[in-house]
Write an enzyme that holds these catalytic residues in place. Structure first.
Site, PDB file in Angstrom:
ATOM      1  N   GLU A   1      -2.302   8.302  -5.705  1.00 15.19           N
ATOM      2  CA  GLU A   1      -2.300   7.680  -7.041  1.00 15.19           C
ATOM      3  C   GLU A   1      -3.299   8.397  -7.923  1.00 15.19           C
ATOM      4  O   GLU A   1      -4.385   8.757  -7.428  1.00 15.19           O
ATOM      5  CB  GLU A   1      -2.628   6.187  -6.907  1.00 15.19           C
TER       6      GLU A   1
ATOM      7  N   ARG B   1       0.828  -1.201   0.000  1.00 13.00           N
ATOM      8  CA  ARG B   1       0.000   0.000   0.000  1.00 13.00           C
ATOM      9  C   ARG B   1       0.862   1.251   0.000  1.00 13.00           C
ATOM     10  O   ARG B   1       1.893   1.297   0.694  1.00 13.00           O
ATOM     11  CB  ARG B   1      -0.884   0.038   1.267  1.00 13.00           C
TER      12      ARG B   1
ATOM     13  N   HIS C   1       0.713   0.656  -9.914  1.00 16.11           N
ATOM     14  CA  HIS C   1      -0.222  -0.195  -9.150  1.00 16.11           C
ATOM     15  C   HIS C   1      -0.702  -1.390 -10.000  1.00 16.11           C
ATOM     16  O   HIS C   1      -1.893  -1.538 -10.279  1.00 16.11           O
ATOM     17  CB  HIS C   1      -1.427   0.636  -8.664  1.00 16.11           C
TER      18      HIS C   1
HETATM   19  P1  NAD Z   1      -3.256 -10.213   4.788  1.00 13.87           P
HETATM   20  O1  NAD Z   1      -4.280  -9.612   5.669  1.00 13.87           O
HETATM   21  O2  NAD Z   1      -3.369 -11.651   4.443  1.00 13.87           O
HETATM   22  O3  NAD Z   1      -1.810  -9.970   5.414  1.00 13.87           O
HETATM   23  C1  NAD Z   1      -1.421  -8.771   6.005  1.00 13.87           C
HETATM   24  C2  NAD Z   1      -0.438  -9.120   7.116  1.00 13.87           C
HETATM   25  O4  NAD Z   1       0.093  -7.907   7.636  1.00 13.87           O
HETATM   26  C3  NAD Z   1      -1.098  -9.852   8.274  1.00 13.87           C
HETATM   27  O5  NAD Z   1      -0.426 -11.071   8.537  1.00 13.87           O
HETATM   28  C4  NAD Z   1      -0.954  -8.882   9.433  1.00 13.87           C
HETATM   29  O6  NAD Z   1      -0.742  -9.539  10.663  1.00 13.87           O
HETATM   30  C5  NAD Z   1       0.256  -8.080   9.028  1.00 13.87           C
HETATM   31  N1  NAD Z   1       0.361  -6.792   9.679  1.00 13.87           N
HETATM   32  C6  NAD Z   1      -0.636  -5.922  10.000  1.00 13.87           C
HETATM   33  N2  NAD Z   1      -0.126  -4.823  10.601  1.00 13.87           N
HETATM   34  C7  NAD Z   1       1.223  -5.030  10.664  1.00 13.87           C
HETATM   35  C8  NAD Z   1       2.289  -4.255  11.182  1.00 13.87           C
HETATM   36  N3  NAD Z   1       2.088  -3.066  11.788  1.00 13.87           N
HETATM   37  N4  NAD Z   1       3.529  -4.758  11.070  1.00 13.87           N
HETATM   38  C9  NAD Z   1       3.744  -5.967  10.487  1.00 13.87           C
HETATM   39  N5  NAD Z   1       2.773  -6.743   9.997  1.00 13.87           N
HETATM   40  C10 NAD Z   1       1.528  -6.270  10.085  1.00 13.87           C
HETATM   41  O7  NAD Z   1      -3.241  -9.325   3.482  1.00 13.87           O
HETATM   42  P2  NAD Z   1      -2.666  -9.715   2.045  1.00 13.87           P
HETATM   43  O8  NAD Z   1      -3.758 -10.242   1.206  1.00 13.87           O
HETATM   44  O9  NAD Z   1      -1.426 -10.493   2.214  1.00 13.87           O
HETATM   45  O10 NAD Z   1      -2.341  -8.235   1.483  1.00 13.87           O
HETATM   46  C11 NAD Z   1      -1.235  -7.505   1.954  1.00 13.87           C
HETATM   47  C12 NAD Z   1      -1.267  -6.092   1.384  1.00 13.87           C
HETATM   48  O11 NAD Z   1      -1.151  -6.104  -0.031  1.00 13.87           O
HETATM   49  C13 NAD Z   1      -2.568  -5.325   1.669  1.00 13.87           C
HETATM   50  O12 NAD Z   1      -2.237  -4.005   1.996  1.00 13.87           O
HETATM   51  C14 NAD Z   1      -3.295  -5.335   0.331  1.00 13.87           C
HETATM   52  O13 NAD Z   1      -4.190  -4.267   0.199  1.00 13.87           O
HETATM   53  C15 NAD Z   1      -2.122  -5.227  -0.617  1.00 13.87           C
HETATM   54  N6  NAD Z   1      -2.380  -5.660  -1.980  1.00 13.87           N
HETATM   55  C16 NAD Z   1      -1.808  -4.931  -2.987  1.00 13.87           C
HETATM   56  C17 NAD Z   1      -1.986  -5.314  -4.300  1.00 13.87           C
HETATM   57  C18 NAD Z   1      -1.416  -4.513  -5.418  1.00 13.87           C
HETATM   58  O14 NAD Z   1      -2.036  -4.399  -6.465  1.00 13.87           O
HETATM   59  N7  NAD Z   1      -0.246  -3.964  -5.273  1.00 13.87           N
HETATM   60  C19 NAD Z   1      -2.733  -6.463  -4.599  1.00 13.87           C
HETATM   61  C20 NAD Z   1      -3.278  -7.195  -3.551  1.00 13.87           C
HETATM   62  C21 NAD Z   1      -3.073  -6.793  -2.234  1.00 13.87           C
HETATM   63  C1  MLT Z   2      -5.928  -4.709  -3.850  1.00 21.17           C
HETATM   64  O1  MLT Z   2      -6.011  -4.198  -2.735  1.00 21.17           O
HETATM   65  O2  MLT Z   2      -6.536  -5.751  -4.135  1.00 21.17           O
HETATM   66  C2  MLT Z   2      -5.038  -4.082  -4.850  1.00 21.17           C
HETATM   67  O3  MLT Z   2      -4.787  -2.781  -4.568  1.00 21.17           O
HETATM   68  C3  MLT Z   2      -5.355  -4.378  -6.263  1.00 21.17           C
HETATM   69  C4  MLT Z   2      -6.293  -3.493  -7.005  1.00 21.17           C
HETATM   70  O4  MLT Z   2      -7.503  -3.726  -6.977  1.00 21.17           O
HETATM   71  O5  MLT Z   2      -5.849  -2.594  -7.675  1.00 21.17           O
END
Ligand code: NAD
Ligand code: MLT
Length: 528
Positions: A259, A230, A279
């Site tokens: 963004e 994020r 992104h």
């Molecule tokens: P998830 O909930 O499975 O995992 C997140 C992890 O972060 C959890 O294990 C939680 O305990 C940990 N966490 C929370 N606060 C924390 C802190 N202060 N320090 C350390 N760890 C901490 O989520 P996920 O599905 O693995 O997604 C992770 C991130 O990726 C999210 O922010 C999601 O929005 C993002 N994401 C981005 C994209 C993209 O397009 N770039 C795509 C999908 C997900």
């Molecule tokens: C998400 O949180 O799933 C990602 O940011 C991906 C997106 O929808 O762009």
């Protein structure tokens, strides 16, 4: 006509599913004002990360029942505002896990082998072999911050590539990390020792600017950092400076605090060691189809009155629990609705007593269902599973839960709701019988055995000859048909309750006449 607005680009598979139950309008690139102008027409809204669903948008969404986020992060939705309005928010927690994990891994490989720069050189007619000597990932240490779904997949693949994986995640159990052969470290130690750091955390008040200039200074000068999680969890200006000054070797960033990334962002001016993508973490055909199907199915189901699998704002109420506890939730809601009509006035406290087998079920969904019933007598359809707890809190209703597994009243257990308020205390108990039928089994501790029905009349009266006949004739005279009648008493000629199931509602004037009958202390019409 049910209508769903799709305000970000969504895979066709999702549109096809929504079209089974609704008219689907696809209008992308709307400004907040434009969205506010049209959202009042829609029952459902489907978005990705482009649409900002602000409190003002939600306030204008008078028909909206559900917001579906085709992805994981719901930080572009004002979830508290949605909850307050009873709008369900759902997401797709797993549909893009692999895509995001592979993007982070791609960033690590790309950074290590200078692929974008080498490709740029080739396009410019060059053949720079010496300039782009890279590093191997093999035997390097990868620090994963956030060992959730995406972080865990990155860890597994990195291990397969021969990397040693360490992690920082204060919320995961040590034995889970141990099973994954990942060593848990404190954040500062992870940053000090890792050759690569990859972030997979949500943006929260604790993670905002987690990676700042101070932390970057503790990293090895050869280290690289990847953020496909994020925007806002790294200080972008500090990253640009750290790379320019040789504090770290590089970074791969897919997400940004704002963004699209501003044209004059200092990140765009970094000449080497930095790879930027707009992104794209979830942008694979597979992930887009997965999240579109996952979220569209949930919107379709909710619009059909079925539960959603991944509701963000009804904690503890998964679709699986809703299905498994269906009659129990129905009973909690029915008893809540019934007791509120007997209680009248302002209820200050609701005590939910789960007895026998009921005590073995998770109590949170039952509390929510009971509150939904309790509040809907006064607030109608505006109360639902999403906002029941919040509305109860706003009205100062204290909730007490009591579990009594030893009670053996009914085979499947029973549930009792007692309210205390400005008109005293009322208590109703109900049970789910083996055939799934709901029964009211006691009222104010008087035993009864009544199937709840749409119109009912409850009285508290003195057990004395003639009272039942008198009431029966009075209802007959007013053309109110009695379907069934039950009396519950503890002692002969003492206090008693009477429960009548009637085919028609009781007119207000008739109620006054009923309460005037000698021996009747109170009478309450109930609508379920
Ligand atoms: P998830 O909930 O499975 O995992 C997140 C992890 O972060 C959890 O294990 C939680 O305990 C940990 N966490 C929370 N606060 C924390 C802190 N202060 N320090 C350390 N760890 C901490 O989520 P996920 O599905 O693995 O997604 C992770 C991130 O990726 C999210 O922010 C999601 O929005 C993002 N994401 C981005 C994209 C993209 O397009 N770039 C795509 C999908 C997900
Ligand atoms: C998400 O949180 O799933 C990602 O940011 C991906 C997106 O929808 O762009």
């Amino acid at each position: 006509m049910t209508k769903v607005l799709v305000s970000d680009p969504i895979d066709q598979a999702g549109i096809d599913i929504l079209s089974q139950v609704a008219q689907v309008d696809q209008r992308t690139g709307l400004s907040e004002e434009e969205l506010i102008g049209i959202i009042g027409e829609y029952d459902g809204l489907m978005i990705r990360s482009g649409t900002q669903v602000t409190a003002a948008v939600i306030a204008a969404a008078s028909r909206l029942k559900i917001i579906g986020r085709a992805g994981v992060g719901v930080d572009n939705v004002d979830v508290p505002a949605a909850t307050q309005r009873g709008v369900l928010v759902v997401n797709s927690p797993e549909g893009n896990t692999i895509a995001a994990a592979e993007h982070a891994l791609a960033m690590m490989l790309t950074l290590s082998r200078h692929i974008p720069q080498a490709h740029g050189g080739m396009r410019a007619g060059k053949w720079d072999r010496k300039k782009y000597v890279g590093n191997e990932l093999y035997k390097k240490t990868l620090g994963v911050v956030g060992l959730g779904k995406i972080g865990s997949h990155v860890a597994r693949v990195a291990q397969a590539m021969g990397m040693e994986v360490v992690a920082y995640d204060p919320f995961i159990a040590a034995d889970r990390a141990q099973r994954m052969q990942v060593k848990l470290l404190e954040l500062d130690e992870l940053f000090r020792t890792a050759d690569y750091v990859t972030l997979h955390i949500p943006r929260t008040k604790d993670t905002e600017n987690l990676v700042n200039a101070e932390l970057l200074r503790t990293m090895k000068p050869t280290a690289r950092i990847v953020n496909c999680a994020r925007g806002g969890v790294v200080d972008e200006a500090a990253i640009a400076e750290a790379i320019n000054n040789g504090v770290i070797a590089g970074a791969g960033l897919d997400v940004f605090a704002r963004e699209p990334l501003a044209e004059d962002s200092p990140l765009r001016a970094v000449e080497r060691g930095l790879v930027l993508t707009p992104h794209l973490g979830a942008s694979t055909e597979e992930a887009q189809e997965n999240v579109a199907i996952d979220v569209a199915e949930q919107i379709r189901d909710v619009l059909l009155g079925l539960p959603a699998r991944s509701a963000v704002n009804i904690p503890g109420l998964s679709a699986e629990i809703m299905e498994r506890l269906k009659p129990h939730l129905q009973l909690a809601e029915t008893v809540g609705l019934l007791v509120s009509q007997l209680a009248g006035g302002h209820v200050k406290e609701m005590e939910l007593r789960l007895q026998g087998e009921f005590a073995s079920h998770p109590s949170q969904p039952l509390v929510i269902a009971a509150l939904k019933g309790l509040l809907s007598a006064g607030l109608g359809d505006s109360i639902n599973f999403v906002n029941a707890s919040l509305e109860a809190k706003a009205r100062g209703i204290q909730v007490l839960e009591v579990k009594d597994e030893s009670s053996r009243d009914f085979a499947g257990g029973s549930l009792q709701i007692t309210t205390r308020g400005d008109q005293g205390s009322r208590s109703v108990t109900g049970a789910v019988f083996a055939d799934g039928d709901l029964r009211i089994t006691s009222i104010d501790a008087f035993p009864v055995n009544v199937t709840p029905s749409s119109h009912m009349l409850f009285t508290r009266h003195r057990d004395m000859p003639g009272i039942i006949g008198h009431l029966g004739s009075l209802l007959g005279e007013h053309n109110v048909n009695i379907a069934s009648m039950q009396v519950g008493r503890k002692i002969v000629r003492g206090d008693a309750v009477m429960v009548l199931s009637i085919d028609d509602p009781i007119p207000a004037e008739l109620l006054k006449t009923i309460t005037a009958i000698e021996g009747i202390q109170e009478a309450h019409p109930v609508t379920l």
